[in-house]
Design a protein around this motif. Structure first.
Motif, PDB file in Angstrom:
ATOM      1  N   ARG A   1      -7.083  -8.126   0.691  1.00 38.36           N
ATOM      2  CA  ARG A   1      -7.935  -7.159   1.372  1.00 38.36           C
ATOM      3  C   ARG A   1      -9.395  -7.404   0.984  1.00 38.36           C
ATOM      4  O   ARG A   1      -9.692  -7.770  -0.164  1.00 38.36           O
ATOM      5  CB  ARG A   1      -7.530  -5.740   0.994  1.00 38.36           C
ATOM      6  CG  ARG A   1      -6.115  -5.383   1.436  1.00 38.36           C
ATOM      7  CD  ARG A   1      -5.882  -3.896   1.396  1.00 38.36           C
ATOM      8  NE  ARG A   1      -4.485  -3.547   1.623  1.00 38.36           N
ATOM      9  CZ  ARG A   1      -3.894  -3.491   2.805  1.00 38.36           C
ATOM     10  NH1 ARG A   1      -4.594  -3.780   3.888  1.00 38.36           N
ATOM     11  NH2 ARG A   1      -2.620  -3.164   2.924  1.00 38.36           N
TER      12      ARG A   1
ATOM     13  N   GLY B   1       0.791  -1.225   0.000  1.00 37.72           N
ATOM     14  CA  GLY B   1       0.000   0.000   0.000  1.00 37.72           C
ATOM     15  C   GLY B   1       0.818   1.267   0.000  1.00 37.72           C
ATOM     16  O   GLY B   1       0.384   2.287   0.548  1.00 37.72           O
TER      17      GLY B   1
ATOM     18  N   TYR C   1     -10.288   3.817  -5.844  1.00 38.93           N
ATOM     19  CA  TYR C   1      -9.991   4.327  -7.182  1.00 38.93           C
ATOM     20  C   TYR C   1     -10.102   3.254  -8.257  1.00 38.93           C
ATOM     21  O   TYR C   1      -9.906   3.532  -9.435  1.00 38.93           O
ATOM     22  CB  TYR C   1      -8.581   4.934  -7.203  1.00 38.93           C
ATOM     23  CG  TYR C   1      -8.390   5.997  -6.144  1.00 38.93           C
ATOM     24  CD1 TYR C   1      -9.056   7.212  -6.234  1.00 38.93           C
ATOM     25  CD2 TYR C   1      -7.578   5.765  -5.039  1.00 38.93           C
ATOM     26  CE1 TYR C   1      -8.903   8.186  -5.256  1.00 38.93           C
ATOM     27  CE2 TYR C   1      -7.420   6.732  -4.050  1.00 38.93           C
ATOM     28  CZ  TYR C   1      -8.080   7.939  -4.166  1.00 38.93           C
ATOM     29  OH  TYR C   1      -7.943   8.898  -3.204  1.00 38.93           O
TER      30      TYR C   1
ATOM     31  N   ARG D   1      -2.462   6.227  -5.093  1.00 41.10           N
ATOM     32  CA  ARG D   1      -3.507   6.234  -6.111  1.00 41.10           C
ATOM     33  C   ARG D   1      -3.511   4.982  -6.993  1.00 41.10           C
ATOM     34  O   ARG D   1      -4.372   4.849  -7.859  1.00 41.10           O
ATOM     35  CB  ARG D   1      -3.372   7.481  -6.998  1.00 41.10           C
ATOM     36  CG  ARG D   1      -3.648   8.785  -6.281  1.00 41.10           C
ATOM     37  CD  ARG D   1      -5.015   8.838  -5.627  1.00 41.10           C
ATOM     38  NE  ARG D   1      -6.077   8.968  -6.608  1.00 41.10           N
ATOM     39  CZ  ARG D   1      -6.752  10.081  -6.860  1.00 41.10           C
ATOM     40  NH1 ARG D   1      -6.478  11.185  -6.173  1.00 41.10           N
ATOM     41  NH2 ARG D   1      -7.712  10.108  -7.745  1.00 41.10           N
ATOM     42  N   THR D   2      -2.557   4.089  -6.808  1.00 47.13           N
ATOM     43  CA  THR D   2      -2.619   2.825  -7.535  1.00 47.13           C
ATOM     44  C   THR D   2      -3.669   1.926  -6.878  1.00 47.13           C
ATOM     45  O   THR D   2      -4.044   2.123  -5.730  1.00 47.13           O
ATOM     46  CB  THR D   2      -1.266   2.100  -7.540  1.00 47.13           C
ATOM     47  OG1 THR D   2      -0.882   1.805  -6.198  1.00 47.13           O
ATOM     48  CG2 THR D   2      -0.183   2.952  -8.194  1.00 47.13           C
ATOM     49  N   HIS D   3      -4.129   0.937  -7.615  1.00 46.94           N
ATOM     50  CA  HIS D   3      -5.157   0.044  -7.067  1.00 46.94           C
ATOM     51  C   HIS D   3      -4.572  -0.971  -6.089  1.00 46.94           C
ATOM     52  O   HIS D   3      -5.297  -1.554  -5.283  1.00 46.94           O
ATOM     53  CB  HIS D   3      -5.868  -0.680  -8.213  1.00 46.94           C
ATOM     54  CG  HIS D   3      -6.541   0.268  -9.164  1.00 46.94           C
ATOM     55  ND1 HIS D   3      -6.933  -0.085 -10.439  1.00 46.94           N
ATOM     56  CD2 HIS D   3      -6.881   1.581  -9.018  1.00 46.94           C
ATOM     57  CE1 HIS D   3      -7.488   0.956 -11.030  1.00 46.94           C
ATOM     58  NE2 HIS D   3      -7.465   1.980 -10.198  1.00 46.94           N
ATOM     59  N   GLY D   4      -3.271  -1.200  -6.185  1.00 46.56           N
ATOM     60  CA  GLY D   4      -2.569  -2.086  -5.260  1.00 46.56           C
ATOM     61  C   GLY D   4      -1.080  -1.925  -5.477  1.00 46.56           C
ATOM     62  O   GLY D   4      -0.630  -1.691  -6.601  1.00 46.56           O
TER      63      GLY D   4
ATOM     64  N   SER E   1      -9.653  -0.969  -3.926  1.00 46.88           N
ATOM     65  CA  SER E   1      -9.282   0.433  -3.759  1.00 46.88           C
ATOM     66  C   SER E   1     -10.445   1.324  -4.183  1.00 46.88           C
ATOM     67  O   SER E   1     -11.174   1.017  -5.127  1.00 46.88           O
ATOM     68  CB  SER E   1      -8.057   0.741  -4.635  1.00 46.88           C
ATOM     69  OG  SER E   1      -7.918   2.130  -4.846  1.00 46.88           O
TER      70      SER E   1
ATOM     71  N   ASP F   1      -2.988  -6.705  -1.975  1.00 48.31           N
ATOM     72  CA  ASP F   1      -3.220  -5.330  -1.531  1.00 48.31           C
ATOM     73  C   ASP F   1      -4.335  -4.677  -2.339  1.00 48.31           C
ATOM     74  O   ASP F   1      -5.081  -3.838  -1.821  1.00 48.31           O
ATOM     75  CB  ASP F   1      -1.929  -4.515  -1.669  1.00 48.31           C
ATOM     76  CG  ASP F   1      -2.082  -3.094  -1.182  1.00 48.31           C
ATOM     77  OD1 ASP F   1      -2.475  -2.904  -0.014  1.00 48.31           O
ATOM     78  OD2 ASP F   1      -1.825  -2.163  -1.971  1.00 48.31           O
ATOM     79  N   ALA F   2      -4.478  -5.094  -3.611  1.00 54.49           N
ATOM     80  CA  ALA F   2      -5.530  -4.553  -4.474  1.00 54.49           C
ATOM     81  C   ALA F   2      -6.887  -5.182  -4.197  1.00 54.49           C
ATOM     82  O   ALA F   2      -7.892  -4.750  -4.778  1.00 54.49           O
ATOM     83  CB  ALA F   2      -5.153  -4.755  -5.941  1.00 54.49           C
TER      84      ALA F   2
END
Length: 698
Positions: A547, A332, A553, A336-339, A551, A454-455
């Motif tokens: 997760r 993380g 975003y 602003r990235t998705h993962g 995200s 993470d994404a």
């Protein structure tokens, strides 16, 4: 004199016809061979330069080209000819190069070019292993010194049955896709992926492959015995013994000391300082032998590292043979990235970012392996900038190495992704190598798995990878876990294994000696399993599972299945209806021929609104259900109500209210929104509505 007689052998292999023909095509090459397997056919031609190259490495180049005419196709786009090599062609080049390179004699430095052309593609049998076999035969028939031949096969497993050279159709349901090359005595190269197979299963696959290789070599040898020409004369350059002895006298001790150190830069600087001092000190004594002195210094470094490993089991960074370097994982990092994930192992570091996209983002692929165009919804791209090794280099686009390493990592993660029907996203994983000191492709696997979790991508389980090395002399063998860059460079093997706690998903082996027996490979696989489990435990400390949420975003994708005959209603005349929904909600809508509608939007509100609008268009009217809609027109006998977009029913004047109604307009007027109940749909699809049924009796 070259023998130009045509020789042809036709035999059966893996249940299909294999045809080998020499002496008919490309006769001006040093050696050539035409092979056909099923209706897939390739031509391999090899050439050699007459002079010795001054390059500091063996100048072998391999080219593999697929011609679109081979599959009865014309190249797309404005330029109707084949362009730069595709990723498939580059991977086939690497497959052939890695198989044949170890078998050239040490010290041979003439330039060699191997050119494999796919001339016919039956869209059942892959041409890459056939190209490897053709290259092996062409080299064996030529005057080029080479310690071949080798054979190559692909191995699959379907319903617990091993399959040699499976077709494309069989590979779609296979648990394994493994390409193996080797000699009659040992294995030279391994490349492939699997659905979490055990180490024992992989070893069994290698045994099956080697049996097939030996069968092929028996056929190749028949052609070689008839058509091979004498090998060209060459002499391995031998340095002056006096120079060698003097360099060893002054350099062996200092280099043995310089190669050891915790840090890559410190070791490199120490070795460079020793070499520079000795080159300068011997320049006056041997003014014409600077190149020989430098070459001998490199040989001393090579032997010193190997002897230290074999004799004491001590590696240049102080680790024992089976120890993995320290690991750190951060997730993380990028807001602003998705993962995202940063995976560091020793002085190798990969920053990985994941992007979730829609069906519009899928990669479209036009190849000779299938009749039509295909799409790809999972991509892993690997970037290796020069600063990762502290170097200054020209940037000339994506290298073959970057493509190969990216494919290896992609193959490791692919089997763990959720089914597209359950998670209909296009996924792009990008690995930026920020530091490199061995096994950056395996760091990409580890970082890629962490970034996917993470994404919020629900992968089956985490995946990790490790690179194993080998140092071997006549009687001693040392298998190294998690090799450094110098151990890769000075050792005999780079054996990468990736997978989960349950099994192997990707494997790649390259060697610099003439072959390995299965006993060494079994030991390496077991050590790799232990290292993989250790790495997975370290990764779990940072993020043990995907997760639960995507995200904010990332796009949200919703789906609805509609009847195919409703697709036209959804799209509307010239796309007016679907464009209107997209403009109103900001969502993107994709419809396939089966009626599956995918709605994507950043944030859930736009997608839900679009989905509701779609439902209202395609929903079939249901008898007994209450609808609300505008009055579209009135007549003397009632009113027409739009209960769904484009769907109208008759509200008869007798159904307006319980009391008698003289004029329709006394109760409802055009434009009024009224609630009605659907009473009946007749055989002609006409709908009878009632307002009265919803009113209390007075």
């Amino acid at each position: 004199m070259k023998v130009e007689h045509v020789h042809r052998i036709e035999t059966e292999f893996a249940g299909r016809t294999l045809v080998i023909e020499t002496g008919k095509m490309a006769k001006q090459a040093a050696g050539s061979a035409f092979l056909r397997f099923g209706d897939t056919a390739v031509l391999a031609a090899v050439t050699v330069s007459p002079g010795v190259s001054t390059l500091p490495f063996f100048p072998l180049t391999v080219e593999y080209r697929e011609k679109t005419y081979a599959a009865g196709k014309i190249p797309g786009g404005f330029i109707k000819r084949e362009g730069r090599p595709s990723e498939k062609e580059i991977l086939a080049c690497r497959l052939i190069d890695r198989s044949i390179r170890p078998l050239f004699p040490d010290g041979f430095k003439n330039e060699i070019q191997v050119f494999v052309t796919v001339l016919s593609a039956d869209q059942e049998n892959d041409a890459d292993v056939l190209g490897l076999l053709a290259a092996s035969l062409a080299l064996s028939l030529s005057n080029i010194p080479w310690n071949g031949p080798i054979g190559g096969v692909r191995v699959g497993r379907v319903d617990e049955h091993w399959i040699l050279n499976p077709t494309f159709q069989q590979l779609e349901i296979s648990e394994l896709d493994l390409t193996v090359s080797g000699t009659a005595d040992s294995i030279v190269m391994v490349e492939g992926g699997a659905l979490e197979l055990s180490e024992d299963d992989v070893l069994e696959a290698l045994k099956v492959a080697h049996k097939g290789i030996k069968e092929l070599l028996g056929t190749l040898q028949k052609v070689i015995d008839k058509s091979a020409v004498p090998k060209m004369a060459w002499t391995k350059p031998d340095p002056d013994p006096a120079v060698t002895a003097r360099v060893r006298e002054v350099a062996e001790g200092p280099i043995r000391q310089a190669i050891n150190g915790q840090d890559k830069a410190t070791r490199a600087a120490s070795v460079k300082a020793v070499k520079t001092d000795i080159l300068g000190g011997l320049a006056e004594e041997f003014p014409e032998a600077t190149r020989d002195v430098a070459a001998e210094l490199g040989e001393i470094e090579y032997l010193a590292m190997r002897e230290q490993v074999l004799e004491s089991g001590e590696r240049v960074d102080g680790r024992k043979l089976d120890v993995v370097r320290p690991i750190s994982v951060d997730v993380g990092l990028l807001p602003r990235t998705h993962g995202s994930a940063l995976f560091t192992r020793g002085q190798t570091q990969s920053l990985v970012a994941v992007t979730l996209g829609t069906a519009d983002d899928e990669q479209r692929i036009d190849s000779i392996d299938v009749a039509g165009e295909t799409t790809k919804s999972f991509m892993l791209h690997y970037n290796f900038p020069p600063f990762s090794t502290g170097e200054v280099k020209m940037i000339r686009g994506t290298s073959r190495r970057e493509i190969g390493h990216g494919t290896l990592a992609e193959r490791a993660l692919q089997p763990l992704l959720p089914q597209y029907e359950d998670f209909p996203y296009t996924l792009r994983v990008v690995s930026e190598i920020l530091e490199s000191n061995g096994s950056s492709s395996m760091a990409t696997v580890c970082g890629g798995a962490m970034a996917l979790m993470d994404a919020g991508v629900p992968i089956k389980s985490p995946c990790a990878g490790v690179a194993m090395g080998l140092v071997k002399d006549d009687s001693r063998v040392a298998v190294l876990t998690d090799i450094l860059g110098s151990e890769d460079h000075l050792g005999d093997m780079d054996f990468k294994v990736a997978g989960t706690a349950d099994g192997i998903t990707s494997i790649q082996m390259d060697i610099k000696i003439e072959g390995l027996d299965l006993k060494i490979m079994k030991d390496a696989l077991e050590r790799a399993r232990k290292a993989r489990l250790h790495i997975l435990k370290e990764m779990a400390k940072a993020l043990p599972a995907p997760r639960p949420e995507l995200s904010p975003y990332a796009p949200r994708i919703l789906s609805i299945q509609i009847k195919p005959d409703k697709i036209g209603d959804l799209i509307g005349p010239k796309g007016k209806t679907i464009r209107g929904i997209q403009d109103t909600t900001g969502a993107r809508i994709n419809v396939d021929d089966s009626g599956l509608v995918m709605v994507s939007s950043v944030g859930g509100e736009g997608g839900e609104q679009a989905l509701e609008m779609i439902r209202s268009i395609v929903t079939e009217p249901e008898v007994g259900k209450v609808y609300e809609g505008p009055v579209k027109s009135t007549t003397a006998f009632g009113a027409f109500i739009e209960i769904l977009p484009g769907v109208e029913g008759l509200l008869h004047i007798s159904e307006l209210q319980h009391a008698r109604t003289e004029r329709t307009e006394d109760v409802v007027k055009r434009g009024d929104v009224v609630k009605v109940k659907l009473l009946e749909v007749d055989e002609r699809g006409r709908m009878k509505l009632s307002r009265k049924a919803l009113l209390p009796k007075g």
